[in-house]
Design a protein around this motif. Structure first.
Motif, short mmCIF file in Angstrom:
data_model
loop_
_atom_site.label_atom_id
_atom_site.label_comp_id
_atom_site.label_asym_id
_atom_site.label_seq_id
_atom_site.Cartn_x
_atom_site.Cartn_y
_atom_site.Cartn_z
N PRO A 141 0.80 -1.23 0.00
CA PRO A 141 0.00 0.00 0.00
C PRO A 141 0.83 1.28 0.00
O PRO A 141 0.35 2.33 -0.46
CB PRO A 141 -0.82 -0.12 1.29
N THR A 163 -12.88 5.32 -6.32
CA THR A 163 -11.82 4.66 -5.55
C THR A 163 -12.44 3.55 -4.73
O THR A 163 -13.64 3.60 -4.42
CB THR A 163 -11.07 5.65 -4.65
N TRP A 164 -11.65 2.56 -4.39
CA TRP A 164 -12.15 1.38 -3.66
C TRP A 164 -11.32 1.22 -2.39
O TRP A 164 -10.13 0.93 -2.44
CB TRP A 164 -12.03 0.15 -4.56
N GLU A 165 -11.96 1.44 -1.26
CA GLU A 165 -11.28 1.36 0.04
C GLU A 165 -12.19 0.56 0.98
O GLU A 165 -12.86 1.12 1.85
CB GLU A 165 -11.02 2.75 0.60
N GLY A 225 -17.19 -0.16 0.21
CA GLY A 225 -15.87 0.33 -0.15
C GLY A 225 -15.82 1.24 -1.36
O GLY A 225 -14.82 1.91 -1.61
N PRO A 266 -7.02 -3.08 -2.70
CA PRO A 266 -7.50 -1.73 -3.00
C PRO A 266 -7.33 -1.36 -4.47
O PRO A 266 -6.50 -1.92 -5.18
CB PRO A 266 -6.64 -0.85 -2.11
N ARG A 267 -8.13 -0.39 -4.94
CA ARG A 267 -7.97 0.22 -6.26
C ARG A 267 -7.97 1.73 -6.03
O ARG A 267 -9.03 2.33 -5.82
CB ARG A 267 -9.12 -0.15 -7.21
#
Length: 513
Positions: free
Chosen positions: A342, A469-471, A480, A367-368
Motif C-alpha cells: 500500500p 476509488t475502492w477502500e 468500499g 484496493p484500487r
C-alpha cells in the motif's frame, strides 16, 4: 444443448440453496455436426446445485432424468401459472420459485419446437429465443454470472407483462469459452441448430469479436453487454452489433487527466495484459497521456495467465514513473493488487482503466486507488435504490449479493433490445437495428447522472462514466466504493470511433426469428 439457470432465487427454507442447472440432453447428440438440436430432444435432466467443484457456489446436488412428457406432467400440479405459448400450465418445483419460472418457459420452448406438443391456444406464438453467451469457466466466471443475472431480470420483467409482441422470451445460456475460434463455432451452432433470435453477452473482447462476426454473416443482432475493448466499436464493429459497456478509452480519458493533474512527475508506464482488450486499451491511452502532458517511459506486458505478478511489479518499479496506467482484467487484476505494498500508492498514481464489481467485491483486501466504472450500487441516482432492492430480493443469498456495473449494464442492454423489438413491431433485424440506432435514454432511465444515447456511427452507447476509488473494510466490503466524480458522455467520448465503418444494410442479410 445445455441451458443453465445456476442461481435462480429460492424462497422460504430453500433460500440458501443458491444454484440450479437445467440440462437438456439430445439422444442423438445433435444428430452430428450441423444437425438440428431441438428436434432430437427426448429427455431432460434436472439438477439442483452447481456440479463444478471449483465453483464459489458449490453445493450438494441432486439429479433426476425424465422424458419430456414426464417433465410436463411433473411440473403441472400445484400453484398454476398460465403460459401463453403452449398447451400446459406449470406450477414449478414447489418451493423453488425462480427455478420453476425458468423451467416452464424452457420446457414449453423445447417441446413446442421439437414437435412433442403443439401450440393450440388461439393466437399463440413461438417464444423469442435469446442466447446469452459468456465464459462461465475461467477467470471471467463471476462476470458471466453477473451478466446473466442482469439479462434474466430484464427478461422476466417483460414476460410478466405478457412478453414482447405477444411472445414470451426464453434465455438460453451457452459457454463460448475464452477461445475465439471455439466461440465462433458456438455462435454458429446457436444460429444454425438452435435457431436463436438474438444473441447477447460476451465479457471477453476477443470472444465478442469472433461471435459478432458470425452474427453479422447471418444478420443476427448481437448485443455486447460487457466487453470494454475500444476495438469493439471501431475495427470490430458491425451493423448487427451494439456495444453497451463503456470502453477503456472512455475510462482512461477521464482517469489519466485526473491523475496527471495531481502528480508532479508526468512519467507514465503502461501495464498491459497480452490480449485484444489489453493492447487496444493501452494504445488508446497513449494519445490521452500525450494530450495531458504525460510521457510514456515504457510498457510492461503480462501474460493472460498471470501466475506471478512480482516480475511485472519489479519491472514497473524500475521505470520510476509517477503514474501507472493499468489495463489488466479479471482474476489477474485481483492477483496483481493483492501483492502491491500500500505504500506504493502514496508514491505513484495507479490508474485502472476499468474495474468491474466482480474484481473488487469478492476480494476486499485488494484496493484500487483510482478506477473507472459506469455504475455503483450506492449511487444517489433515481432508480438505483429500487434496482438494488429487486436484485437483493432475488440474489441476496449468493456470494455477489449486491449488484455491480456488469449486472446493471446487462440489465439495461437487454431491456434496450426488447424495447427496440416492441417499438419496431417486428423481430425483423433491419427494423430492430434502426430502432436501436436512434435509441436515447434519460438519466433516470439509466440510473446515472446524465442522459445516454447510441452513437449511430459506431453503435456504441455514449454514457456517464465515474471516477472512483475502492477502500473496503472486511466487515462491510460493499461500502468500499466511493465515487469521486461523474464524467459526461461528451467528456469521456472516444474520438477514434469517428473512423468506424459499419456494413451497409444492403450487405446485411435479413433475419426474422
Amino acid at each position: 444443448m445445455t441451458v443453465m439457470d445456476r442461481h435462480s432465487p429460492c424462497v422460504g427454507p430453500t433460500a440458501r440453496q443458491t444454484a440450479a442447472v437445467v440440462e437438456c440432453a439430445a439422444a442423438n447428440q445433435y444428430g452430428g455436426r450441423g444437425g438440428p438440436a431441438l428436434t432430437s430432444l427426448t429427455s431432460i435432466t434436472f439438477s439442483h446445485g452447481w456440479t463444478g467443484t471449483s465453483s464459489p457456489w458449490n453445493k450438494e446436488h441432486w439429479q433426476e432424468e425424465m422424458t419430456l412428457k414426464e417433465a410436463v406432467h411433473r411440473f403441472r400440479p400445484g400453484r398454476r401459472r398460465d403460459v401463453p405459448c403452449g398447451l400446459y400450465r406449470f406450477s414449478g418445483l414447489y418451493r423453488f420459485s425462480g427455478l420453476y419460472r425458468f423451467i416452464h418457459r424452457f420446457i414449453l420452448a423445447a417441446l413446442t419446437l421439437s414437435g412433442v406438443i403443439g401450440v393450440t391456444n388461439a393466437g399463440a406464438q413461438d417464444p423469442i429465443l435469446i442466447a446469452h453467451v459468456a465464459p462461465t469457466t475461467g477467470r471471467f466466471a463471476l462476470h458471466a454470472e453477473s451478466d446473466r443475472r442482469g439479462a434474466e431480470m430484464a427478461i422476466e420483467e417483460v414476460n410478466v407483462r405478457g412478453g414482447v409482441l405477444g411472445r414470451q422470451v426464453v434465455l438460453l445460456t451457452r459457454n463460448p469459452t475464452l477461445d475465439p475460434q471455439k466461440a465462433a463455432e458456438v455462435a454458429n451452432s446457436l444460429i444454425v441448430d438452435n435457431k436463436i433470435g438474438f444473441m447477447l453477452g460476451a465479457i471477453d473482447s476477443g470472444v465478442a469479436a469472433s461471435m459478432s462476426a458470425v452474427c453479422q454473416k447471418y444478420g443476427v443482432i448481437f448485443i455486447n453487454t460487457n466487453s470494454s475493448s475500444p476495438s469493439e466499436s471501431v475495427e470490430n464493429a458491425h451493423r448487427t452489433k451494439f456495444v453497451f459497456d463503456a470502453n477503456a478509452a472512455n475510462f482512461n480519458r477521464a482517469l489519466l487527466k485526473y491523475a496527471l493533474q495531481q502528480r508532479e512527475s508526468k512519467r507514465v508506464v503502461l501495464l498491459t495484459e497480452d490480449n485484444t482488450w489489453g493492447h487496444s486499451s493501452a494504445q488508446a491511452s497513449r494519445q490521452y497521456i500525450e494530450e495531458y502532458g504525460g510521457n510514456v517511459v515504457g510498457e510492461v506486458v503480462v501474460p493472460v495467465t498471470l501466475r506471478d505478478p512480482q516480475t511485472a511489479l519489479r519491472e514497473v518499479e524500475s521505470k520510476r514513473a509517477g503514474v501507472v496506467a493499468v489495463n489488466i482484467s479479471g482474476s489477474n487484476q485481483i492477483k496483481l493488487f493483492s501483492q502491491i505494498d500500500p505504500e506504493v500508492f502514496k508514491r505513484q498514481a495507479w490508474v485502472v482503466g476499468e474495474v468491474d464489481w466482480e474484481e473488487m467485491y469478492p476480494a476486499p483486501g485488494t484496493p484500487r486507488p483510482l478506477y473507472g466504472t459506469t455504475w455503483a450500487w450506492n449511487l444517489d441516482t433515481p432508480g438505483t435504490a429500487d434496482f438494488v432492492a429487486r436484485y437483493r430480493q432475488r440474489y441476496g443469498h449468493t456470494r455477489i449479493d449486491y449488484p455491480g456495473d456488469v449486472t446493471h449494464s446487462a440489465y439495461l442492454a437487454t431491456q434496450a433490445l426488447l424495447s427496440a423489438i416492441e417499438r419496431a413491431g417486428t423481430t425483423d433485424n433491419h427494423a430492430v437495428i434502426r430502432q436501436l440506432e436512434t435509441s436515447r435514454w434519460t438519466a433516470k432511465e439509466r440510473m446515472q447522472d446524465h442522459p445516454a444515447y447510441i452513437d449511430p456511427v459506431s453503435h456504441h452507447l455514449q454514457q456517464t462514466v465515474y471516477i472512483a476509488t475502492w477502500e473496503p473494510s472486511h466487515e462491510h466490503p460493499e461500502g468500499g466504493v466511493r465515487i469521486l466524480s461523474p464524467v459526461t458522455p461528451e467528456q469521456a467520448r472516444y474520438e477514434g470511433e469517428v473512423a468506424t465503418r459499419l456494413e451497409p444494410f444492403a450487405n446485411t442479410p435479413h433475419y426474422k426469428p
